[in-house]
Each structure stands twice: as C-alpha cells, then as structure tokens.
Design a protein around this motif. Structure first.
Motif, PDB file in Angstrom:
ATOM      1  N   ARG A 102       0.817  -1.217   0.000  1.00  0.00           N
ATOM      2  CA  ARG A 102       0.000   0.000   0.000  1.00  0.00           C
ATOM      3  C   ARG A 102       0.848   1.262   0.000  1.00  0.00           C
ATOM      4  NH1 ARG A 102      -3.115  -0.348   5.094  1.00  0.00           N
ATOM      5  NH2 ARG A 102      -1.724  -2.018   5.718  1.00  0.00           N
ATOM      6  N   ARG A 103       2.138   1.124  -0.111  1.00  0.00           N
ATOM      7  CA  ARG A 103       3.039   2.278  -0.126  1.00  0.00           C
ATOM      8  C   ARG A 103       3.697   2.409  -1.488  1.00  0.00           C
ATOM      9  NH1 ARG A 103       6.222   2.459   5.580  1.00  0.00           N
ATOM     10  NH2 ARG A 103       4.494   3.350   6.750  1.00  0.00           N
ATOM     11  N   ALA A 104       3.989   3.635  -1.841  1.00  0.00           N
ATOM     12  CA  ALA A 104       4.674   3.908  -3.100  1.00  0.00           C
ATOM     13  C   ALA A 104       5.544   5.142  -2.921  1.00  0.00           C
ATOM     14  CB  ALA A 104       3.665   4.145  -4.220  1.00  0.00           C
ATOM     15  N   VAL A 105       6.551   5.234  -3.751  1.00  0.00           N
ATOM     16  CA  VAL A 105       7.366   6.439  -3.819  1.00  0.00           C
ATOM     17  C   VAL A 105       6.856   7.223  -5.015  1.00  0.00           C
ATOM     18  CG1 VAL A 105       9.679   7.347  -4.201  1.00  0.00           C
ATOM     19  CG2 VAL A 105       9.370   5.286  -2.845  1.00  0.00           C
ATOM     20  N   LEU A 106       6.415   8.461  -4.776  1.00  0.00           N
ATOM     21  CA  LEU A 106       5.920   9.305  -5.858  1.00  0.00           C
ATOM     22  C   LEU A 106       7.045  10.198  -6.359  1.00  0.00           C
ATOM     23  CD1 LEU A 106       2.432  10.309  -4.483  1.00  0.00           C
ATOM     24  CD2 LEU A 106       2.969   8.602  -6.201  1.00  0.00           C
ATOM     25  N   ILE A 107       7.200  10.206  -7.648  1.00  0.00           N
ATOM     26  CA  ILE A 107       8.264  10.975  -8.289  1.00  0.00           C
ATOM     27  C   ILE A 107       7.625  11.883  -9.327  1.00  0.00           C
ATOM     28  CG2 ILE A 107      10.363  10.816  -9.692  1.00  0.00           C
ATOM     29  CD1 ILE A 107      10.466   7.829  -8.615  1.00  0.00           C
ATOM     30  N   LEU A 108       8.013  13.141  -9.366  1.00  0.00           N
ATOM     31  CA  LEU A 108       7.584  14.030 -10.433  1.00  0.00           C
ATOM     32  C   LEU A 108       8.651  13.996 -11.513  1.00  0.00           C
ATOM     33  CD1 LEU A 108       6.084  17.141  -8.617  1.00  0.00           C
ATOM     34  CD2 LEU A 108       4.888  15.348  -9.871  1.00  0.00           C
ATOM     35  N   LYS A 109       8.304  13.415 -12.641  1.00  0.00           N
ATOM     36  CA  LYS A 109       9.243  13.289 -13.737  1.00  0.00           C
ATOM     37  C   LYS A 109       9.042  14.454 -14.696  1.00  0.00           C
ATOM     38  CE  LYS A 109      10.814  10.254 -17.345  1.00  0.00           C
ATOM     39  NZ  LYS A 109      10.672   8.997 -18.037  1.00  0.00           N
ATOM     40  N   PRO A 110      10.104  15.189 -15.015  1.00  0.00           N
ATOM     41  CA  PRO A 110       9.943  16.343 -15.901  1.00  0.00           C
ATOM     42  C   PRO A 110       9.673  15.918 -17.347  1.00  0.00           C
ATOM     43  CG  PRO A 110      12.247  16.046 -15.318  1.00  0.00           C
ATOM     44  CD  PRO A 110      11.464  15.025 -14.534  1.00  0.00           C
ATOM     45  N   ASP A 116       6.015  25.689 -18.114  1.00  0.00           N
ATOM     46  CA  ASP A 116       4.823  25.698 -17.271  1.00  0.00           C
ATOM     47  C   ASP A 116       4.924  24.534 -16.282  1.00  0.00           C
ATOM     48  OD1 ASP A 116       2.359  25.906 -16.098  1.00  0.00           O
ATOM     49  OD2 ASP A 116       1.231  25.256 -17.860  1.00  0.00           O
ATOM     50  N   PRO A 117       5.194  24.824 -15.001  1.00  0.00           N
ATOM     51  CA  PRO A 117       5.402  23.746 -14.025  1.00  0.00           C
ATOM     52  C   PRO A 117       4.232  22.779 -13.906  1.00  0.00           C
ATOM     53  CG  PRO A 117       5.933  25.863 -13.049  1.00  0.00           C
ATOM     54  CD  PRO A 117       5.339  26.133 -14.383  1.00  0.00           C
ATOM     55  N   SER A 118       3.001  23.275 -14.034  1.00  0.00           N
ATOM     56  CA  SER A 118       1.860  22.386 -13.864  1.00  0.00           C
ATOM     57  C   SER A 118       1.713  21.407 -15.030  1.00  0.00           C
ATOM     58  CB  SER A 118       0.580  23.194 -13.696  1.00  0.00           C
ATOM     59  OG  SER A 118       0.337  23.956 -14.860  1.00  0.00           O
ATOM     60  N   ALA A 119       2.248  21.742 -16.190  1.00  0.00           N
ATOM     61  CA  ALA A 119       2.147  20.858 -17.346  1.00  0.00           C
ATOM     62  C   ALA A 119       3.473  20.182 -17.667  1.00  0.00           C
ATOM     63  CB  ALA A 119       1.669  21.647 -18.557  1.00  0.00           C
ATOM     64  N   SER A 120       4.517  20.537 -16.945  1.00  0.00           N
ATOM     65  CA  SER A 120       5.844  20.050 -17.284  1.00  0.00           C
ATOM     66  C   SER A 120       6.275  18.820 -16.496  1.00  0.00           C
ATOM     67  CB  SER A 120       6.864  21.165 -17.057  1.00  0.00           C
ATOM     68  OG  SER A 120       6.573  22.253 -17.887  1.00  0.00           O
ATOM     69  N   TYR A 121       5.493  18.416 -15.521  1.00  0.00           N
ATOM     70  CA  TYR A 121       5.845  17.251 -14.714  1.00  0.00           C
ATOM     71  C   TYR A 121       4.690  16.261 -14.711  1.00  0.00           C
ATOM     72  CZ  TYR A 121       9.743  19.937 -12.876  1.00  0.00           C
ATOM     73  OH  TYR A 121      10.891  20.665 -12.754  1.00  0.00           O
ATOM     74  N   ARG A 122       5.030  14.998 -14.673  1.00  0.00           N
ATOM     75  CA  ARG A 122       3.988  13.985 -14.536  1.00  0.00           C
ATOM     76  C   ARG A 122       4.361  13.085 -13.367  1.00  0.00           C
ATOM     77  NH1 ARG A 122       5.148   9.065 -17.844  1.00  0.00           N
ATOM     78  NH2 ARG A 122       7.225   9.360 -18.667  1.00  0.00           N
ATOM     79  N   PRO A 123       3.379  12.709 -12.566  1.00  0.00           N
ATOM     80  CA  PRO A 123       3.688  11.875 -11.406  1.00  0.00           C
ATOM     81  C   PRO A 123       3.876  10.414 -11.809  1.00  0.00           C
ATOM     82  CG  PRO A 123       1.359  12.369 -11.466  1.00  0.00           C
ATOM     83  CD  PRO A 123       1.982  13.119 -12.604  1.00  0.00           C
ATOM     84  N   ILE A 124       4.851   9.797 -11.211  1.00  0.00           N
ATOM     85  CA  ILE A 124       5.103   8.366 -11.404  1.00  0.00           C
ATOM     86  C   ILE A 124       5.184   7.747 -10.023  1.00  0.00           C
ATOM     87  CG2 ILE A 124       6.773   6.646 -12.197  1.00  0.00           C
ATOM     88  CD1 ILE A 124       7.567   8.543 -14.395  1.00  0.00           C
ATOM     89  N   SER A 125       4.486   6.640  -9.835  1.00  0.00           N
ATOM     90  CA  SER A 125       4.565   5.961  -8.544  1.00  0.00           C
ATOM     91  C   SER A 125       5.406   4.704  -8.698  1.00  0.00           C
ATOM     92  CB  SER A 125       3.168   5.607  -8.014  1.00  0.00           C
ATOM     93  OG  SER A 125       2.495   4.794  -8.938  1.00  0.00           O
ATOM     94  N   SER A 126       6.378   4.565  -7.844  1.00  0.00           N
ATOM     95  CA  SER A 126       7.271   3.414  -7.853  1.00  0.00           C
ATOM     96  C   SER A 126       6.794   2.444  -6.771  1.00  0.00           C
ATOM     97  CB  SER A 126       8.705   3.885  -7.579  1.00  0.00           C
ATOM     98  OG  SER A 126       9.574   2.790  -7.561  1.00  0.00           O
ATOM     99  N   LEU A 127       6.288   1.288  -7.206  1.00  0.00           N
ATOM    100  CA  LEU A 127       5.736   0.283  -6.295  1.00  0.00           C
ATOM    101  C   LEU A 127       6.722  -0.854  -6.091  1.00  0.00           C
ATOM    102  CD1 LEU A 127       2.235   0.060  -7.986  1.00  0.00           C
ATOM    103  CD2 LEU A 127       2.807   1.321  -5.925  1.00  0.00           C
ATOM    104  N   ASN A 128       6.596  -1.548  -4.970  1.00  0.00           N
ATOM    105  CA  ASN A 128       7.413  -2.733  -4.730  1.00  0.00           C
ATOM    106  C   ASN A 128       7.035  -3.825  -5.729  1.00  0.00           C
ATOM    107  OD1 ASN A 128       8.844  -1.672  -2.540  1.00  0.00           O
ATOM    108  ND2 ASN A 128       7.251  -2.286  -1.105  1.00  0.00           N
ATOM    109  N   ILE A 129       8.019  -4.621  -6.103  1.00  0.00           N
ATOM    110  CA  ILE A 129       7.816  -5.647  -7.129  1.00  0.00           C
ATOM    111  C   ILE A 129       6.776  -6.679  -6.687  1.00  0.00           C
ATOM    112  CG2 ILE A 129       8.945  -7.490  -8.460  1.00  0.00           C
ATOM    113  CD1 ILE A 129       9.733  -4.603  -9.275  1.00  0.00           C
ATOM    114  N   HIS A 130       6.768  -7.063  -5.401  1.00  0.00           N
ATOM    115  CA  HIS A 130       5.802  -8.089  -4.993  1.00  0.00           C
ATOM    116  C   HIS A 130       4.367  -7.604  -5.151  1.00  0.00           C
ATOM    117  CE1 HIS A 130       6.686  -5.972  -1.163  1.00  0.00           C
ATOM    118  NE2 HIS A 130       5.412  -6.200  -0.892  1.00  0.00           N
ATOM    119  N   SER A 131       4.116  -6.305  -5.024  1.00  0.00           N
ATOM    120  CA  SER A 131       2.758  -5.819  -5.263  1.00  0.00           C
ATOM    121  C   SER A 131       2.465  -5.761  -6.761  1.00  0.00           C
ATOM    122  CB  SER A 131       2.541  -4.461  -4.613  1.00  0.00           C
ATOM    123  OG  SER A 131       3.405  -3.501  -5.148  1.00  0.00           O
ATOM    124  N   LYS A 132       3.477  -5.538  -7.579  1.00  0.00           N
ATOM    125  CA  LYS A 132       3.285  -5.549  -9.031  1.00  0.00           C
ATOM    126  C   LYS A 132       2.968  -6.965  -9.523  1.00  0.00           C
ATOM    127  CE  LYS A 132       6.206  -1.631 -10.226  1.00  0.00           C
ATOM    128  NZ  LYS A 132       7.348  -1.194 -11.052  1.00  0.00           N
TER     129      LYS A 132
END
Length: 140
Positions: A102-110, A116-132
């Motif tokens: 239930r935990r993830a690392v959220l990364i804003l990838k440029p 425009d900061p609001s349109a220049s980044y997209r969120p990516i969540s890095s999940l543990n492999i066992h949950s994937k």
C-alpha cells in the motif's frame, strides 16, 4: 514552482459533482459475471500463477521502496515464492493488503517543456515488485 504544482494537482484530484441519473444508467447497464465465472475467479491464487506473472514481468526496471528488483525475485523465487503466496492469500481473504503493498514512492518526472510547471511534470509511482506481481495476476 511548488505552489503551482500543488494547485494543479489539488484541482486535478478534487472531487467532481456527479449526475445521479448518469450513475444509475451506468450501474444498470453494467454486465454481470456468470456464476461459473464468479466461482472460477474466487478460487485461491496458486504458486504457478505467481510464477508465471513473475516470468512475464519486464527486467531492468527501477525497484520500489524496498530496493528489490524483478531479477532478485527471479533468482530467489524458490525460497520466497511459497511464503509470498501465503501472505497474499491471507491478505486477499482478510481484505487488507500488507503495508508494503500500500506504499509507493511518488516521483515528479519532468517533461521536455519546463516553462509551465503544472504541465511540465507527470507523477510516477514506484511500487514494490511483490505488489506488481499481485497486480499482474489480478489484471490477467
């Protein structure tokens, strides 16, 4: 920049008002699962299903919060697999996944355009492999 990003994602994820009639139409027209399919879908997940999901996962990807990769799980699957299948079965039966699922690392990838900061980044969540692995089985 942080303020603009915060405002963008606050508006993006804010709840929208829904039309009750549209919801009724949506729910009334959803297909149902047959009894036979439902019984098959409710069978316990097997070690073979987890092994196949792990085999189909792409390699050379970033690990999750625990730092373990697909390659690690493939090498040690004979040792880890049976215990992980037991944990997942108990979690699914109890209705609560382990905290590590239930935990993830959220990364804003440029993106390419940073004007425009609001349109220049997209969120990516890095999940543990066992949950994937579990997600891949449930999706298939």
């Amino acid at each position: 920049m942080c303020g603009r990003a915060k405002a963008f994602y606050a508006s993006l994820f804010s709840p929208d008002l829904t039309d009750p009639n549209a919801c009724k139409v949506l729910w009334d027209e959803l297909p149902t699962v047959s009894t036979g399919d439902r019984d098959r879908l409710e069978l316990p997940l097997t070690l073979a299903e987890f092994s196949e999901a792990l085999r189909r996962m792409p390699t050379n990807k970033s690990p999750g919060l625990d730092g373990l990769t697909v390659e690690f799980y493939r090498v040690f699957w004979d040792v880890l697999g049976p215990d992980l299948v037991t944990v997942w079965a108990e979690s699914l039966q109890g209705g609560v996944l382990p905290l590590s699922c239930r935990r993830a690392v959220l990364i804003l990838k440029p993106n390419k355009d940073l004007s425009d900061p609001s349109a220049s980044y997209r969120p990516i969540s890095s999940l543990n492999i066992h949950s994937k692995i579990l997600t891949k089985i449930l999706a298939s």
